[in-house]
Write a protein that holds these residues in place. Structure first.
Motif, PDB file in Angstrom:
ATOM      1  N   UNK A 150       0.824  -1.214   0.000  1.00  0.00           N
ATOM      2  CA  UNK A 150       0.000   0.000   0.000  1.00  0.00           C
ATOM      3  C   UNK A 150       0.853   1.257   0.000  1.00  0.00           C
ATOM      4  N   UNK A 151       1.915   1.234   0.815  1.00  0.00           N
ATOM      5  CA  UNK A 151       2.794   2.415   0.852  1.00  0.00           C
ATOM      6  C   UNK A 151       3.483   2.624  -0.492  1.00  0.00           C
ATOM      7  N   UNK A 152       3.913   1.528  -1.090  1.00  0.00           N
ATOM      8  CA  UNK A 152       4.571   1.645  -2.396  1.00  0.00           C
ATOM      9  C   UNK A 152       3.607   2.252  -3.408  1.00  0.00           C
ATOM     10  N   UNK A 153       2.378   1.776  -3.366  1.00  0.00           N
ATOM     11  CA  UNK A 153       1.376   2.289  -4.299  1.00  0.00           C
ATOM     12  C   UNK A 153       1.140   3.784  -4.050  1.00  0.00           C
ATOM     13  N   UNK A 154       1.023   4.146  -2.796  1.00  0.00           N
ATOM     14  CA  UNK A 154       0.739   5.545  -2.454  1.00  0.00           C
ATOM     15  C   UNK A 154       1.877   6.472  -2.884  1.00  0.00           C
ATOM     16  N   UNK A 155       3.077   5.946  -2.932  1.00  0.00           N
ATOM     17  CA  UNK A 155       4.235   6.801  -3.258  1.00  0.00           C
ATOM     18  C   UNK A 155       4.604   6.768  -4.735  1.00  0.00           C
ATOM     19  N   UNK A 156       3.794   6.036  -5.521  1.00  0.00           N
ATOM     20  CA  UNK A 156       4.172   5.852  -6.924  1.00  0.00           C
ATOM     21  C   UNK A 156       3.926   7.108  -7.764  1.00  0.00           C
ATOM     22  N   UNK A 157       3.096   8.031  -7.265  1.00  0.00           N
ATOM     23  CA  UNK A 157       2.793   9.246  -8.026  1.00  0.00           C
ATOM     24  C   UNK A 157       1.692   8.985  -9.032  1.00  0.00           C
ATOM     25  N   UNK A 158       1.466   9.958  -9.906  1.00  0.00           N
ATOM     26  CA  UNK A 158       0.398   9.839 -10.908  1.00  0.00           C
ATOM     27  C   UNK A 158       0.965  10.202 -12.266  1.00  0.00           C
ATOM     28  N   UNK A 159       0.080  10.234 -13.267  1.00  0.00           N
ATOM     29  CA  UNK A 159       0.534  10.591 -14.612  1.00  0.00           C
ATOM     30  C   UNK A 159       1.130  11.991 -14.638  1.00  0.00           C
TER      31      UNK A 159
END
Ligand code: ATP
Ligand code: MG
Length: 580
Positions: A150-159
């Motif tokens: 979840x943390x990795x996903x949250x820190x992945x940023x957006x387009x």
């Protein structure tokens, strides 16, 4: 001589090869993938070799979309004198099963795909993949991350926004190696740590923002058992499996366009043999869902009677329905290859099925909605045996014996007490041709006490044996029949589309594709077969003259044959009437 099942199976097995060879030679089939492969061959890239693979994940049965991929991968290999591997992409131990592996083998073989001795499993490469992962760590190109998924996903940023770097990104090579080895040794629980590629958290391509390469899963794998508790992810395993197998062209569907950059990055960073990934559009079909997750739901929740339910778009379902592999080859050829997603009409598949069966299925007689005909001028104790062709156009393909007697079954729809204009079939006073037998005139209609039609009293012209008019008088209608005394009762399963709308996945909020399931996609009727039909083998497709294409089902018993409707006929009786 009748065409035996083994002859038909042989044709089916070589069919893909032959039809593809033909198109390659005549240069009929060309598309952007074949054009690129040809260019690579001309320029000497990959030493002119072509080696593809079909890489199913054994977590479900193959469907029509996979047929497209099978025809492409095995077809291209064949056309360019190359090879195609069958590779089970079994990197996810949670969802995979040997039942699926066996079913996939059978389906690929049925479609004519020949992988010879090249049956591979991504799990065979687990040790090699592990070593590649260590090599990446040693190059400073991968690190062990303690963040949760979840943390990795949250820190992945957006387009539009870059991602954030993990605080564990700067670990030393030694610490990463130590932690990764301990991950392998089972020192950490599921989800505690992952191995990530160290690429670029600000990359415009989100796939490149330090993707996860390995995760911890304390799960028994169907092939490697408990040897492993860390498993590689698709993006890491797939490119390296391709590389290890010496694949030249890795053909995959469009959703992997953004993953190509990662595919190339892994192989370049490790400096290993580097295949070319090329993407093509997935097959989408009207009135159908082609996602394994949804097909599993249809089976598990009992909307259909199994993976091979003839209404399913699975290859085993289509096979059970009677769809010949050649029809699928033709279908895949006609839909071609595109670089943009589109949806193909289900009617095109039916067209290909009809076209093939029209030319290849033997024709016999069955009556599905019977009414009784009594021929008053035909002796009670007499039986004639007609020797009738299985293929009306060509008697050399064999004949079958068809008994005829005083009482017959004919199709209810072929009779009208009160005929509309231009109705040329049976009605009181009218004369029709009983296919191949005699000219028949309806003399009287008998009803029971409730007013239901009981039987038709008729006479034949004894001079018209074979159905020929003895004096040139015109008889417009031809109907089929079955001798009531010799007929075999059967069950016939009539199928309609499983979904009632062309795009079942397109649903408003709060609804699911299951809400679009058609209420009556299966109707079972009792019918009567001429005796030779009851003798057909399970899986054999026939035409019930004037009715449609049918395939004998595995549910058949010696007492009750069961037939599935493969496809309907178009203009069936209209055509017949024109011929005579
Ligand atoms: P699904 O979405 O049904 O789960 P998948 O892509 O996950 O399908 P795989 O077993 O991974 O299924 O697919 C094996 C091969 O078949 C892959 O190369 C994939 O690209 C191809 N394939 C799967 N579905 C289609 C489709 N609808 N059209 C064309 N090719 C497909
Ligand atoms: Mg997949």
């Amino acid at each position: 001589m009748d065409r035996t099942q083994s002859e038909m199976a042989k044709e089916a097995a070589t069919g893909l090869g032959q039809s593809l060879e033909k198109t390659a030679k005549s240069g009929e089939q060309t598309d952007f993938i074949r054009t690129r492969i040809l260019e690579d061959q001309k320029s000497g890239r990959f030493h002119g070799l072509v080696h593809t693979r079909f890489p199913p994940e054994p977590n479900g049965y193959l469907h029509l979309g996979h047929a497209k991929s099978i025809c492409l991968n095995f077809g291209v290999a064949r056309e360019f004198s190359g090879k195609c591997n069958l590779r089970f992409d079994d990197t996810n131990p949670v969802k995979e099963d040997m039942e699926y592996v066996n079913a996939i083998r059978e389906d690929v073989r049925w479609l004519g795909g020949d992988w010879e001795d090249r049956e591979f499993y991504a799990s065979n490469y687990f040790e090699a993949l592990y070593n590649y992962a260590e090599a990446l760590i040693k190059k400073g190109a991968a690190y062990v991350d303690d963040l949760s998924a979840d943390e990795i996903r949250a820190m992945r940023g957006t387009l539009t926004e870059p991602g954030k770097e993990s605080p564990y990104r700067t670990r030393s090579v030694e610490e990463n190696l130590d932690l990764f080895r301990r991950m392998r040794n089972g020192e950490f629980p599921d989800g505690a740590r992952v191995l990530r590629a160290k690429i670029d958290m600000a990359s415009p391509n989100i796939v490149m923002r330090d993707p996860t390469l390995y995760r911890i899963r304390h799960t028994t794998h169907q092939r490697t058992g408990d040897t492993w508790c860390i498993y590689p992810l698709y993006d890491f395993a797939h490119c390296l499996s391709d590389s290890l197998e010496g694949i030249t062209h890795s053909l995959c569907t469009l959703e992997f366009v953004n993953n190509r950059e990662l595919y190339d990055w892994v192989l370049e960073t490790l400096d290993v043999y580097h295949p070319q990934q090329i993407e093509f559009a997935r097959l989408n079909l009207t009135y159908t869902v082609l996602s394994k997750r949804k097909l599993i739901q249809l089976v598990k929740e009992g909307y259909v009677q199994g993976w091979d339910d003839p209404r399913m778009p699975t290859l085993c379902g289509l096979r059970r329905r009677g769809v010949p592999p050649e029809a699928l080859h033709e279908f895949c050829k006609r839909i071609g290859l595109a670089r943009a997603d589109s949806t193909v009409e289900y009617a095109l598949l039916e067209f290909c099925v009809r076209e093939y069966l029209n030319a290849h299925a033997p024709r016999l007689m069955a009556v599905l909605d019977p009414i009784r005909v009594v021929i008053e001028n035909y002796p009670e104790d007499q039986t004639e045996i007609f020797d009738l062709p299985l293929y009306p156009e060509d008697e050399s393909f064999g004949t079958r014996k068809v008994p005829f007697c005083r009482e017959l079954w004919i199709e209810r729809d072929d009779f009208r007490a009160d005929p509309p204009k231009k109705f040329h079939r049976l009605y009181p006073g009218n004369e029709v041709r009983l296919r191949y037998a005699y000219l028949l005139t309806c003399r009287e209609v008998v009803y029971d006490e409730r007013g239901e039609l009981l039987e038709l009293r008729c006479t034949i012209d004894s001079q018209s044996r074979g159905g020929q008019s003895p004096d040139g008088r015109k008889v417009k209608g031809t109907i089929h029949w079955v001798s009531a005394r010799h007929a075999k009762a059967c069950e016939v399963r009539l199928y309609d589309q499983l979904f009632s709308v062309p795009d079942p996945e397109n649903v408003p909020e709060g609804k699911t594709f299951l809400d679009n399931i058609a209420p009556n996609s299966l109707t079972k009727v009792k019918g009567f077969l001429e005796p030779a039909l009851a003798e057909r083998k399970v899986g054999e497709c026939v035409q019930f003259e004037r009715v449609g294409y049918f395939c004998k089902d595995k549910d058949s018993t010696p007492l009750l044959p069961v037939f599935n409707r493969t496809a309907t006929l178009r203009d069936s009786w209209a055509k017949l009437e024109k011929k005579h």
